[in-house]
Motif scaffolding. Structure first.
Motif, PDB file in Angstrom:
ATOM      1  N   UNK A 175       0.842  -1.208   0.000  1.00  0.00           N
ATOM      2  CA  UNK A 175       0.000   0.000   0.000  1.00  0.00           C
ATOM      3  C   UNK A 175       0.871   1.249   0.000  1.00  0.00           C
ATOM      4  N   UNK A 176       1.906   1.253   0.831  1.00  0.00           N
ATOM      5  CA  UNK A 176       2.778   2.433   0.932  1.00  0.00           C
ATOM      6  C   UNK A 176       3.478   2.707  -0.396  1.00  0.00           C
ATOM      7  N   UNK A 177       3.956   1.637  -1.047  1.00  0.00           N
ATOM      8  CA  UNK A 177       4.643   1.801  -2.336  1.00  0.00           C
ATOM      9  C   UNK A 177       3.696   2.321  -3.407  1.00  0.00           C
ATOM     10  N   UNK A 178       2.506   1.762  -3.441  1.00  0.00           N
ATOM     11  CA  UNK A 178       1.554   2.166  -4.484  1.00  0.00           C
ATOM     12  C   UNK A 178       1.174   3.635  -4.309  1.00  0.00           C
ATOM     13  N   UNK A 179       0.981   4.054  -3.076  1.00  0.00           N
ATOM     14  CA  UNK A 179       0.664   5.471  -2.821  1.00  0.00           C
ATOM     15  C   UNK A 179       1.861   6.353  -3.167  1.00  0.00           C
ATOM     16  N   UNK A 180       3.057   5.893  -2.789  1.00  0.00           N
ATOM     17  CA  UNK A 180       4.268   6.690  -3.016  1.00  0.00           C
ATOM     18  C   UNK A 180       4.449   6.999  -4.504  1.00  0.00           C
ATOM     19  N   UNK A 181       4.303   5.958  -5.346  1.00  0.00           N
ATOM     20  CA  UNK A 181       4.590   6.164  -6.770  1.00  0.00           C
ATOM     21  C   UNK A 181       3.483   6.941  -7.469  1.00  0.00           C
ATOM     22  N   UNK A 182       2.232   6.720  -7.076  1.00  0.00           N
ATOM     23  CA  UNK A 182       1.157   7.540  -7.650  1.00  0.00           C
ATOM     24  C   UNK A 182       1.413   9.010  -7.316  1.00  0.00           C
ATOM     25  N   UNK A 183       1.736   9.232  -6.051  1.00  0.00           N
ATOM     26  CA  UNK A 183       1.943  10.602  -5.579  1.00  0.00           C
ATOM     27  C   UNK A 183       3.137  11.253  -6.268  1.00  0.00           C
ATOM     28  N   UNK A 184       4.201  10.478  -6.461  1.00  0.00           N
ATOM     29  CA  UNK A 184       5.384  11.025  -7.122  1.00  0.00           C
ATOM     30  C   UNK A 184       5.043  11.445  -8.556  1.00  0.00           C
ATOM     31  N   UNK A 185       4.286  10.622  -9.253  1.00  0.00           N
ATOM     32  CA  UNK A 185       3.850  10.981 -10.600  1.00  0.00           C
ATOM     33  C   UNK A 185       2.991  12.222 -10.588  1.00  0.00           C
ATOM     34  N   UNK A 186       2.087  12.286  -9.634  1.00  0.00           N
ATOM     35  CA  UNK A 186       1.177  13.435  -9.545  1.00  0.00           C
ATOM     36  C   UNK A 186       1.954  14.714  -9.236  1.00  0.00           C
ATOM     37  N   UNK A 187       2.886  14.620  -8.322  1.00  0.00           N
ATOM     38  CA  UNK A 187       3.591  15.839  -7.907  1.00  0.00           C
ATOM     39  C   UNK A 187       4.595  16.318  -8.950  1.00  0.00           C
ATOM     40  N   UNK A 188       5.270  15.393  -9.637  1.00  0.00           N
ATOM     41  CA  UNK A 188       6.296  15.817 -10.600  1.00  0.00           C
ATOM     42  C   UNK A 188       5.731  16.019 -12.010  1.00  0.00           C
ATOM     43  N   UNK A 189       4.769  15.205 -12.402  1.00  0.00           N
ATOM     44  CA  UNK A 189       4.285  15.247 -13.780  1.00  0.00           C
ATOM     45  C   UNK A 189       5.393  14.941 -14.782  1.00  0.00           C
ATOM     46  N   UNK A 190       6.461  14.350 -14.297  1.00  0.00           N
ATOM     47  CA  UNK A 190       7.646  14.130 -15.132  1.00  0.00           C
ATOM     48  C   UNK A 190       7.833  12.643 -15.397  1.00  0.00           C
ATOM     49  N   UNK A 191       7.549  12.244 -16.631  1.00  0.00           N
ATOM     50  CA  UNK A 191       7.583  10.829 -17.000  1.00  0.00           C
ATOM     51  C   UNK A 191       8.969  10.214 -16.773  1.00  0.00           C
ATOM     52  N   UNK A 192       9.995  11.046 -16.779  1.00  0.00           N
ATOM     53  CA  UNK A 192      11.360  10.538 -16.603  1.00  0.00           C
ATOM     54  C   UNK A 192      11.689  10.150 -15.159  1.00  0.00           C
ATOM     55  N   UNK A 193      10.813  10.500 -14.241  1.00  0.00           N
ATOM     56  CA  UNK A 193      11.110  10.187 -12.834  1.00  0.00           C
ATOM     57  C   UNK A 193      10.458   8.892 -12.382  1.00  0.00           C
ATOM     58  N   UNK A 194       9.971   8.115 -13.344  1.00  0.00           N
ATOM     59  CA  UNK A 194       9.264   6.894 -12.979  1.00  0.00           C
ATOM     60  C   UNK A 194      10.088   5.632 -13.141  1.00  0.00           C
ATOM     61  N   UNK A 195      11.386   5.741 -12.906  1.00  0.00           N
ATOM     62  CA  UNK A 195      12.233   4.550 -13.041  1.00  0.00           C
ATOM     63  C   UNK A 195      12.119   3.697 -11.775  1.00  0.00           C
TER      64      UNK A 195
END
Ligand code: ZN
Length: 284
Positions: A256-276
């Motif tokens: 749960x923590x990981x799934x929230x973390x990565x959704x949030x990171x995508x939402x906050x950065x909007x930067x496709x390159x930060x999804x490694x």
């Protein structure tokens, strides 16, 4: 989410009702030749009759039937899919690439996909072989009642996650996963699967970022609805509910923590390159 009256995608196929039903007889066939990407890690064993051949759906397509009853939920799905089309077309164009739009298939009970037959019990999924997202809308009741994740943006997140798998397919990540599958143990593959799923959550978050910054259609509380859904469907939480204990080696989608973390990171950065989410060249 402000969706009413907005552009609806033409890429939704409506296979619900009589036309979409067929008997799923026999036992579970153990041959898993093509990967298939689910929204959650639950009940994946119920994927039935997985076959290697690309079976075209033999069900009657009702998408163009003017008499087919329209409904609000379908309109909503079509708007969300349209938004993913607009946003990913722009993001791919920014990368100098072309975004090929996926189709989304609505079904009830069971469906024949390019990755084999599946029942609703598996939840929403994406099939790279035919580049289609599949969803039985009864999953939304389950999301609300069984997982306690209510709200329209929780529902939009489900679609955005599956479209995230489509993005991975277009970027060649799914093909690398299929190759890796051949030489990895189940435990090793599960680890990779978690990374792939977390990246799909990240892409859903990136999409949510542009829903707000480009389209300005989010309502207060929408992001919380998506995060609440991500929290509700973490592998650790689902396993604890189902069997009272947690087996990290069998995780396929992340905690749960990981799934929230990565959704949030995508939402906050909007930067496709930060999804490694893979890091360390795991897929090389
Ligand atoms: Zn997934």
């Amino acid at each position: 989410m402000q969706w009413f009256g907005r552009r609806e995608s033409d890429n939704v196929e409506d296979n619900r009702g009589g036309g979409g039903r067929f008997a799923l007889g026999g036992g579970i066939v153990g041959i898993v030749a093509l990967a298939i990407y689910y929204f959650t890690g639950i009940d994946a064993s119920q994927l039935l009759n997985q076959v290697a051949t690309n079976t075209q759906p033999q069900t009657e397509q009702r998408a163009n039937d003017p008499k087919a009853p329209e409904d609000k939920q379908k309109n909503f799905v079509r708007v969300v899919l349209a938004d993913t089309e607009d946003i990913w077309t722009k993001l791919f164009s920014d990368m100098g690439k072309t975004y090929e739009k996926p189709h989304l298939v609505l079904f009830t009970d069971a469906v024949r996909s390019g990755c084999g037959n599946a029942s609703s019990a598996t939840g929403p999924f994406y099939c790279p072989a035919d580049a289609k997202v599949y969803i039985d809308l009864s999953f939304y009741d389950e999301l609300q009642n069984r997982f306690g994740a209510a709200g329209d943006f929780a529902q939009a997140y489900v679609i955005a996650h599956e479209v995230g798998h489509h993005v991975q397919n277009l970027l060649g990540i799914s093909a690398k996963m299929d190759q890796a599958r051949n030489h990895l143990s189940e435990k090793q593959y599960n680890k990779l699967s978690v990374k792939l799923e977390l990246q799909a959550d990240f892409y859903a978050g990136v999409w949510a970022h542009y829903e707000q910054s480009l389209k300005k259609v989010l309502d207060p509380g929408d992001i919380e609805e998506a995060l609440n859904a991500a929290n509700a469907i973490g592998d650790d939480r689902l396993q604890k509910q189902a069997q009272g204990r947690v087996e990290p080696d069998s995780f396929t989608h992340g905690t749960s923590a990981q799934r929230m973390y990565w959704f949030k990171k995508g939402y906050e950065t909007g930067d496709i390159n930060q999804g490694d989410t893979f890091g360390n060249g795991d897929l090389e």
